[in-house]
Write an enzyme that holds these catalytic residues in place. Structure first.
Site, PDB file in Angstrom:
ATOM      1  N   ASP A  13       0.806  -1.224   0.000  1.00  0.00           N
ATOM      2  CA  ASP A  13       0.000   0.000   0.000  1.00  0.00           C
ATOM      3  C   ASP A  13       0.840   1.274   0.000  1.00  0.00           C
ATOM      4  O   ASP A  13       0.438   2.304   0.555  1.00  0.00           O
ATOM      5  CB  ASP A  13      -0.978   0.014   1.194  1.00  0.00           C
ATOM      6  CG  ASP A  13      -1.901  -1.176   1.193  1.00  0.00           C
ATOM      7  OD1 ASP A  13      -2.233  -1.658   0.098  1.00  0.00           O
ATOM      8  OD2 ASP A  13      -2.292  -1.628   2.288  1.00  0.00           O
ATOM      9  N   LYS A  16       1.798   2.267  -4.957  1.00  0.00           N
ATOM     10  CA  LYS A  16       2.341   1.707  -6.208  1.00  0.00           C
ATOM     11  C   LYS A  16       1.403   1.991  -7.376  1.00  0.00           C
ATOM     12  O   LYS A  16       1.850   2.343  -8.464  1.00  0.00           O
ATOM     13  CB  LYS A  16       2.546   0.182  -6.063  1.00  0.00           C
ATOM     14  CG  LYS A  16       3.538  -0.202  -4.981  1.00  0.00           C
ATOM     15  CD  LYS A  16       3.670  -1.715  -4.845  1.00  0.00           C
ATOM     16  CE  LYS A  16       2.406  -2.389  -4.381  1.00  0.00           C
ATOM     17  NZ  LYS A  16       2.012  -2.063  -2.996  1.00  0.00           N
ATOM     18  N   GLY A  40      -4.571  -4.332  -3.786  1.00  0.00           N
ATOM     19  CA  GLY A  40      -5.548  -3.288  -4.092  1.00  0.00           C
ATOM     20  C   GLY A  40      -4.774  -2.050  -4.480  1.00  0.00           C
ATOM     21  O   GLY A  40      -4.138  -1.440  -3.631  1.00  0.00           O
ATOM     22  N   HIS A  41      -4.764  -1.735  -5.761  1.00  0.00           N
ATOM     23  CA  HIS A  41      -3.976  -0.603  -6.261  1.00  0.00           C
ATOM     24  C   HIS A  41      -4.931   0.514  -6.677  1.00  0.00           C
ATOM     25  O   HIS A  41      -5.751   0.329  -7.577  1.00  0.00           O
ATOM     26  CB  HIS A  41      -3.084  -1.039  -7.434  1.00  0.00           C
ATOM     27  CG  HIS A  41      -2.062  -2.065  -7.024  1.00  0.00           C
ATOM     28  ND1 HIS A  41      -1.220  -2.676  -7.916  1.00  0.00           N
ATOM     29  CD2 HIS A  41      -1.746  -2.581  -5.815  1.00  0.00           C
ATOM     30  CE1 HIS A  41      -0.434  -3.524  -7.262  1.00  0.00           C
ATOM     31  NE2 HIS A  41      -0.740  -3.488  -5.988  1.00  0.00           N
ATOM     32  N   GLN A 223       2.041  -5.956  -3.289  1.00  0.00           N
ATOM     33  CA  GLN A 223       2.472  -6.076  -1.893  1.00  0.00           C
ATOM     34  C   GLN A 223       3.760  -5.254  -1.684  1.00  0.00           C
ATOM     35  O   GLN A 223       3.962  -4.283  -2.398  1.00  0.00           O
ATOM     36  CB  GLN A 223       2.652  -7.544  -1.483  1.00  0.00           C
ATOM     37  CG  GLN A 223       1.323  -8.296  -1.318  1.00  0.00           C
ATOM     38  CD  GLN A 223       0.734  -8.803  -2.618  1.00  0.00           C
ATOM     39  OE1 GLN A 223       1.412  -9.431  -3.425  1.00  0.00           O
ATOM     40  NE2 GLN A 223      -0.529  -8.546  -2.851  1.00  0.00           N
ATOM     41  N   GLY A 300     -10.828  -2.943   3.401  1.00  0.00           N
ATOM     42  CA  GLY A 300     -11.410  -1.824   4.147  1.00  0.00           C
ATOM     43  C   GLY A 300     -10.921  -1.730   5.584  1.00  0.00           C
ATOM     44  O   GLY A 300     -11.346  -0.855   6.330  1.00  0.00           O
ATOM     45  N   ASP A 331       2.009  14.730   1.582  1.00  0.00           N
ATOM     46  CA  ASP A 331       1.009  15.668   2.094  1.00  0.00           C
ATOM     47  C   ASP A 331       0.363  15.199   3.400  1.00  0.00           C
ATOM     48  O   ASP A 331      -0.161  16.022   4.153  1.00  0.00           O
ATOM     49  CB  ASP A 331      -0.075  15.909   1.022  1.00  0.00           C
ATOM     50  CG  ASP A 331      -0.687  14.600   0.537  1.00  0.00           C
ATOM     51  OD1 ASP A 331       0.077  13.697   0.138  1.00  0.00           O
ATOM     52  OD2 ASP A 331      -1.918  14.468   0.577  1.00  0.00           O
TER      53      ASP A 331
HETATM   54  P1  GDP Z   1      -0.792   0.369  -3.526  1.00  0.00           P
HETATM   55  O1  GDP Z   1      -1.389  -0.922  -3.063  1.00  0.00           O
HETATM   56  O2  GDP Z   1       0.669   0.447  -3.273  1.00  0.00           O
HETATM   57  O3  GDP Z   1      -1.152   0.682  -4.951  1.00  0.00           O
HETATM   58  O4  GDP Z   1      -1.447   1.516  -2.624  1.00  0.00           O
HETATM   59  P2  GDP Z   1      -3.008   1.657  -2.240  1.00  0.00           P
HETATM   60  O5  GDP Z   1      -3.748   2.118  -3.414  1.00  0.00           O
HETATM   61  O6  GDP Z   1      -3.487   0.433  -1.546  1.00  0.00           O
HETATM   62  O7  GDP Z   1      -2.921   2.769  -1.113  1.00  0.00           O
HETATM   63  C1  GDP Z   1      -2.320   3.998  -1.348  1.00  0.00           C
HETATM   64  C2  GDP Z   1      -3.351   5.076  -1.046  1.00  0.00           C
HETATM   65  O8  GDP Z   1      -2.693   6.328  -1.050  1.00  0.00           O
HETATM   66  C3  GDP Z   1      -4.440   5.187  -2.094  1.00  0.00           C
HETATM   67  O9  GDP Z   1      -5.616   5.583  -1.482  1.00  0.00           O
HETATM   68  C4  GDP Z   1      -3.906   6.279  -3.032  1.00  0.00           C
HETATM   69  O10 GDP Z   1      -4.953   6.954  -3.722  1.00  0.00           O
HETATM   70  C5  GDP Z   1      -3.265   7.181  -2.043  1.00  0.00           C
HETATM   71  N1  GDP Z   1      -2.133   7.995  -2.517  1.00  0.00           N
HETATM   72  C6  GDP Z   1      -1.076   7.634  -3.284  1.00  0.00           C
HETATM   73  N2  GDP Z   1      -0.175   8.639  -3.346  1.00  0.00           N
HETATM   74  C7  GDP Z   1      -0.698   9.649  -2.592  1.00  0.00           C
HETATM   75  C8  GDP Z   1      -0.220  10.929  -2.215  1.00  0.00           C
HETATM   76  O11 GDP Z   1       0.864  11.357  -2.566  1.00  0.00           O
HETATM   77  N3  GDP Z   1      -1.045  11.674  -1.404  1.00  0.00           N
HETATM   78  C9  GDP Z   1      -2.251  11.248  -0.982  1.00  0.00           C
HETATM   79  N4  GDP Z   1      -2.987  12.046  -0.228  1.00  0.00           N
HETATM   80  N5  GDP Z   1      -2.708  10.028  -1.300  1.00  0.00           N
HETATM   81  C10 GDP Z   1      -1.931   9.247  -2.082  1.00  0.00           C
HETATM   82  P1  IMO Z   2      -0.889  -4.150  -2.289  1.00  0.00           P
HETATM   83  O1  IMO Z   2      -0.448  -4.710  -3.613  1.00  0.00           O
HETATM   84  C1  IMO Z   2      -0.949  -4.531   2.037  1.00  0.00           C
HETATM   85  C2  IMO Z   2      -0.990  -8.572   3.684  1.00  0.00           C
HETATM   86  C3  IMO Z   2      -2.237  -8.989   4.438  1.00  0.00           C
HETATM   87  C4  IMO Z   2      -1.626  -9.911   5.465  1.00  0.00           C
HETATM   88  C5  IMO Z   2      -0.516 -10.612   4.659  1.00  0.00           C
HETATM   89  C6  IMO Z   2      -0.919 -11.958   4.100  1.00  0.00           C
HETATM   90  O2  IMO Z   2      -2.181  -3.433  -2.349  1.00  0.00           O
HETATM   91  O3  IMO Z   2       0.201  -3.381  -1.648  1.00  0.00           O
HETATM   92  P2  IMO Z   2      -2.477 -12.695   2.076  1.00  0.00           P
HETATM   93  O4  IMO Z   2      -3.938 -12.460   1.825  1.00  0.00           O
HETATM   94  O5  IMO Z   2      -1.592 -12.188   1.001  1.00  0.00           O
HETATM   95  O6  IMO Z   2      -2.182 -14.121   2.422  1.00  0.00           O
HETATM   96  O7  IMO Z   2      -2.157 -11.855   3.420  1.00  0.00           O
HETATM   97  O8  IMO Z   2      -0.196  -9.737   3.600  1.00  0.00           O
HETATM   98  N1  IMO Z   2      -1.219  -8.075   2.305  1.00  0.00           N
HETATM   99  C7  IMO Z   2      -1.161  -6.795   1.958  1.00  0.00           C
HETATM  100  N2  IMO Z   2      -0.981  -5.689   2.705  1.00  0.00           N
HETATM  101  N3  IMO Z   2      -1.053  -4.418   0.691  1.00  0.00           N
HETATM  102  C8  IMO Z   2      -1.216  -5.521  -0.062  1.00  0.00           C
HETATM  103  O9  IMO Z   2      -1.191  -5.472  -1.411  1.00  0.00           O
HETATM  104  C9  IMO Z   2      -1.306  -6.774   0.559  1.00  0.00           C
HETATM  105  N4  IMO Z   2      -1.472  -8.035   0.110  1.00  0.00           N
HETATM  106  C10 IMO Z   2      -1.409  -8.822   1.192  1.00  0.00           C
HETATM  107  O10 IMO Z   2      -2.884  -7.883   5.028  1.00  0.00           O
HETATM  108  O11 IMO Z   2      -0.996  -9.167   6.473  1.00  0.00           O
HETATM  109 MG    MG Z   3      -2.913  -1.593  -1.807  1.00  0.00          MG
END
Ligand code: GDP
Ligand code: IMO
Ligand code: MG
Length: 422
Positions: A13, A16, A40-41, A223, A300, A331
């Protein structure tokens, strides 16, 4: 743009999805190489929010080809649903998405076993996404998995599913869970197989031919480094290689075709699920959750939050070979008076500069912090490095230096244009 591997430098998270979307502009193909719909991207296109689980984040560009590589585990029902979601939002998928014929399947018994194993672990649970990821990779390693190539071959799929379901129903019964109906699973997955059949191909050959012609490929990590099955905080990890090497094995593109590695990190740290998190901090969690931020994109769940940890990100540079660092969510720290970066772990009289693999040792470590003055001014409207507050630049420079990588991208908001290239 050269062939680029993008990885998460923390526990997932990191942002990416947003950085992939930005870098995709200068790429021809975007390839997912590990994980499944546990990812979840998040990508914003104007006000429209997309959360991608299996389809590469490059799909939102009209002219990019996207590949789900052999290293990914695919839940066919989830992929069908994601394609439908994209098409309903006006995104073209047909002709742009290619799915590896050797990617393994996530089947309903994987999800149920994931759930049952977590239940049995009680307070020692991993906190998985319950998407069946661990059991699916387990079957792959045990050589009893089913692959996309089986899903699209009706007689073979029927025979293999019958056999695998019989065995897994025995295991489910032993757990005290309800066994699955062959007829129901078969009907649902065969329908998904028919829907996905046109997307299935030899992505290894496709990528080979594309790179031979000089196409620029972006490998979308899922991840993060510390969720890697080998390099993460085992057993509180996912079940795939989320680090840079996974981009090669998960796509069939060899190491000597790779040109650079981009590591994405948040300006602070978050983690979802259980497991060690040395710099976890309740105040930062309250601050970010109060802003409506840091809730899991897949489940969530509120994400655990803490200070930036350069022991973690330096380790990530070591195992991934990160050349360029992209720091997101800067930010989020705009209002703080003082910021901290962990620079070492104190264990008795010793200070460790790498993340120890023994979780008992890690749990006994106290983070050593360096403090930085906060900039206390909004950064989300800034588009140039020089216009960032000097204190913010100093903090970011320190993060990059302590992480042993070159700062390349700063993100100050979720939107495409809220991005500063250095
Ligand atoms: P990922 O799994 O690495 O793709 O990241 P996620 O999408 O799960 O979580 C990153 C969260 O940060 C998302 O809600 C993005 O919309 C948000 N995000 C990414 N870069 C920024 C940033 O620079 N500022 C803010 N406020 N939100 C960001
Ligand atoms: P993205 O690509 C954050 C975490 C789960 C748990 C562990 C094992 O959005 O960054 P799993 O279901 O893979 O067997 O769970 O890994 N986990 C993540 N945490 N971002 C993810 O993906 C994750 N994918 C798995 O919360 O701790
Ligand atoms: Mg994510």
């Amino acid at each position: 743009m050269a062939n680029t591997i993008l990885v998460g430098a923390q526990w997932g998270d990191e942002g990416k999805g947003k950085i992939i979307d930005v870098l995709a502009e200068r790429s021809d193909l975007i390839v997912r190489t590990a994980g499944g719909n546990n990812a979840g991207h998040t990508v914003f296109i104007g006000p429209k929010k997309f959360v991608l689980h299996l389809v590469p984040s490059g799909i939102l560009w009209p002219d990019k080809r996207c590949v789900i590589g052999n290293g990914v585990v695919i839940d066919p029902l989830s992929l069908v649903e994601e394609i439908a979601m994209l098409e309903a939002a006006g995104v073209t998928v047909a002709g742009k998405l290619f799915v590896s014929e050797t990617a393994h399947l996530v089947l309903p018994y994987h999800r149920l076993l994931d759930e049952q194993r977590e239940l049995r672990k009680g307070k020692h649970k991993i906190g998985t996404t319950k998407r069946g990821i661990g059991p699916a990779y387990g079957d792959k390693a045990a050589r009893v998995g089913l692959r996309m190539v089986d899903l699209i071959n009706p007689p073979r799929f029927e025979a293999l599913l019958r056999q695998r379901l019989a065995e897994n129903n025995q295991v489910l019964k032993a757990f005290g869970a309800k066994p699955l109906s062959f007829a129901k699973v078969h009907a649902a997955y065969r329908a998904a197989g028919d829907r996905l059949q046109p997307f299935v191909t030899s992505t290894v050959v496709l990528l080979h031919e594309a790179t031979q012609r000089g196409a620029a490929v972006l490998f979308e990590g899922a991840q993060g480094t510390f969720l890697d099955i080998d390099h993460g905080t085992y057993p509180f990890v996912t079940s795939s290689n989320t680090t840079a090497g996974g981009a090669c094995t998960g796509s069939g593109v060899p190491p000597n075709r790779m040109d650079r590695v981009v590591g994405v990190m948040k300006a602070y740290t978050t983690r979802v699920g259980e497991g060690p998190f040395p710099t976890e901090n309740a105040e930062i969690a309250d601050l970010l959750h109060g802003m409506g931020r840091e809730f899991g994109a897949t489940t969530g769940r509120p994400r655990r939050c803490g200070w930036a940890d350069s022991v973690v990100t330096r380790h990530a540079t070591m195992v991934n070979g990160i050349d360029t660092l992209a720091v997101t969510n800067v930010d989020g720290l705009d209002t703080l008076e003082t910021l901290k970066i962990c620079i070492g772990y104190r264990r008795g009289t010793e200070t460790l500069s790498h993340v120890p693999c023994d979780l008992e040792v890690l749990a006994a470590c106290e983070p050593v912090y360096a403090e930085f003055p906060g900039w206390r001014t909004p950064t989300d409207g800034i588009r140039e490095w020089k216009k960032l507050p000097a204190k913010c630049r100093a903090y970011l420079r320190a993060l990059a230096e302590l992480s042993n990588a070159k700062l390349g991208i700063v993100s100050v908001g979720p939107a495409r244009d809220q991005t500063i290239h250095l």
